[in-house]
Motif scaffolding. Structure first.
Motif, PDB file in Angstrom:
ATOM      1  N   ASP A  45       0.828  -1.211   0.000  1.00 39.35           N
ATOM      2  CA  ASP A  45       0.000   0.000   0.000  1.00 39.35           C
ATOM      3  C   ASP A  45       0.859   1.257   0.000  1.00 39.35           C
ATOM      4  OD1 ASP A  45      -2.272  -1.553   0.028  1.00 39.35           O
ATOM      5  OD2 ASP A  45      -2.504  -1.492   2.214  1.00 39.35           O
ATOM      6  N   VAL A  46       1.949   1.235   0.770  1.00 44.15           N
ATOM      7  CA  VAL A  46       2.830   2.399   0.838  1.00 44.15           C
ATOM      8  C   VAL A  46       3.490   2.657  -0.516  1.00 44.15           C
ATOM      9  CG1 VAL A  46       4.983   3.284   1.828  1.00 44.15           C
ATOM     10  CG2 VAL A  46       3.267   2.234   3.314  1.00 44.15           C
ATOM     11  N   PHE A  52       3.348   5.997  -3.474  1.00 46.69           N
ATOM     12  CA  PHE A  52       4.464   6.803  -3.963  1.00 46.69           C
ATOM     13  C   PHE A  52       4.159   7.328  -5.370  1.00 46.69           C
ATOM     14  CE2 PHE A  52       8.300   7.020  -1.442  1.00 46.69           C
ATOM     15  CZ  PHE A  52       8.075   6.092  -0.443  1.00 46.69           C
ATOM     16  N   PRO A  53       4.525   8.576  -5.649  1.00 46.91           N
ATOM     17  CA  PRO A  53       4.487   9.050  -7.046  1.00 46.91           C
ATOM     18  C   PRO A  53       5.651   8.419  -7.807  1.00 46.91           C
ATOM     19  CG  PRO A  53       5.355  10.765  -5.623  1.00 46.91           C
ATOM     20  CD  PRO A  53       4.942   9.629  -4.721  1.00 46.91           C
ATOM     21  N   SER A  54       5.394   7.284  -8.408  1.00 44.05           N
ATOM     22  CA  SER A  54       6.474   6.445  -8.933  1.00 44.05           C
ATOM     23  C   SER A  54       7.345   7.170  -9.953  1.00 44.05           C
ATOM     24  CB  SER A  54       5.898   5.167  -9.549  1.00 44.05           C
ATOM     25  OG  SER A  54       4.975   5.478 -10.570  1.00 44.05           O
ATOM     26  N   PHE A  71      11.251  -2.361  -9.625  1.00 40.56           N
ATOM     27  CA  PHE A  71      10.870  -2.196  -8.220  1.00 40.56           C
ATOM     28  C   PHE A  71       9.457  -1.641  -8.090  1.00 40.56           C
ATOM     29  CE2 PHE A  71      10.553   0.597  -4.499  1.00 40.56           C
ATOM     30  CZ  PHE A  71      10.752  -0.330  -3.486  1.00 40.56           C
ATOM     31  N   PHE A  72       9.117  -0.669  -8.921  1.00 42.83           N
ATOM     32  CA  PHE A  72       7.785  -0.078  -8.829  1.00 42.83           C
ATOM     33  C   PHE A  72       6.726  -0.904  -9.561  1.00 42.83           C
ATOM     34  CE2 PHE A  72      10.252   3.685  -7.691  1.00 42.83           C
ATOM     35  CZ  PHE A  72       9.484   4.173  -6.635  1.00 42.83           C
ATOM     36  N   GLY A  73       7.138  -1.996 -10.200  1.00 41.54           N
ATOM     37  CA  GLY A  73       6.169  -2.828 -10.898  1.00 41.54           C
ATOM     38  C   GLY A  73       5.687  -4.028 -10.098  1.00 41.54           C
TER      39      GLY A  73
END
Length: 318
Positions: free
Chosen positions: A153-154, A158-160, A187-189
């Motif tokens: 959730d965190v 984040f604005p990736s 990482f953001f995926g």
């Protein structure tokens, strides 16, 4: 039961029986995908781009050009390409790049290596992490599930893109930029992958074969490896196929913003970003890399939709 009730029961049971008899084996899936003309066309497009990426030096050599050679003689006094269509000629099939005179066909050809390579590698990173987190949280549960669910959730909060830009800008230049882009995008995926896999795992752990394996003393990792992962393969395959275009788009966005791979490495995204300033005088500089990016992302999306339909047991054969 009357005749009307029997007919109603048969109609209701028919989709269930069709779903139960629907095979999701490799050959059956391929057979169903081959019936979709758009899926076949998309697969052909993907194969062509993969071949272009792998054989980029050979293909570019056909024209006798490479993406690092400067042809100042192909530019006018303002730095714009000479001739029609951005300098299209027998020597430069797609024209040349403004200001540098680099061959645009070679740039687009080699750019396929950058975009596909980073897109596929970032997808592998996100799928590996996401599947590991998703299947373990769904199966183990408890505090482990609660903690990692909050972590997901965190990360979602984040604005990736902003974080990607900041991270790629502050990392030392000695670190290989393509590897950094792969790690950042991957990482953001993974959180979205983990959420989908966790939901599927929660459904699978209540199945009789999983309950029976656990009751007979099978280890947790044995159950995950032999019972859960094989049944998650279809979901993982579809999600990976659909994720690749978003990863390619993320790399293009970073290169467009000049924080992706460093020049003079060919990149579709950076070419598109550079072409914005020349769109009035040299529109072809935007057309060719933009068309390549559009085609590959569309092909992966269409093929992913076809695989999802082919692997969905609730869909009956038409």
């Amino acid at each position: 039961m009357g005749r009307g009730g029997l007919v109603t029961a048969n109609v209701v049971d028919r989709p269930v029986a069709a779903a139960a008899n629907r095979s999701t084996g490799f050959r059956a899936v391929v057979s169903r995908v081959r019936q979709d003309r758009w899926a076949v066309a998309s697969a052909v497009v993907i194969v062509v781009f993969v071949v272009v990426a792998l054989a980029a030096p050979l293909i570019a050599a056909v024209t006798g050009q490479d993406p690092y050679g400067y042809h100042i003689d192909a530019l006018n006094s303002f730095g714009a390409p000479r001739g029609v269509g951005g300098g299209i000629s027998a020597e430069h099939w797609f024209g040349v790049e403004p200001l540098t005179g680099r061959d645009l066909f070679a740039i687009v050809t080699y750019g396929a290596r950058t975009s596909l390579g980073i897109g596929i590698a970032a997808t592998i990173v996100s799928i590996v992490i996401g599947v590991l987190v998703g299947v373990t949280t769904g199966f183990f549960g408890g505090w482990y599930d609660r903690v990692l669910s909050r972590v997901v959730d965190v990360i979602f909060g984040f604005p990736s893109l902003v974080f990607m830009i900041a991270l790629t800008a502050i990392v030392p230049t000695s670190f290989p930029k393509p590897v950094l882009v792969v790690l950042v995008i991957g990482f953001f995926g993974w959180p979205s992958v983990a959420r989908v896999v966790r939901g599927q795992t929660l459904s699978l752990v209540t199945r009789n074969y999983v309950v029976a394996s656990t009751a007979m003393g099978a280890g947790r990792w044995h159950v995950i490896r032999t019972q859960l992962l094989p049944n998650l393969a279809a979901t993982i395959t579809v999600y990976a196929t659909i994720s690749i275009p978003s990863m390619i788009g993320a790399e293009a966005a970073l290169s467009f913003l000049a924080v992706g791979v460093t020049p003079p490495t060919p990149s579709w995204g950076r070419s598109i970003g550079d072409a914005i300033g020349w769109v009035q005088t040299d529109p072809m500089y935007l057309v060719f890399p933009g068309l390549a990016l559009f085609l590959i992302t569309l092909a992966f999306n269409v093929l992913g939709d076809a695989l999802r339909d082919a692997l969905d047991p609730r869909r009956s054969n038409r």
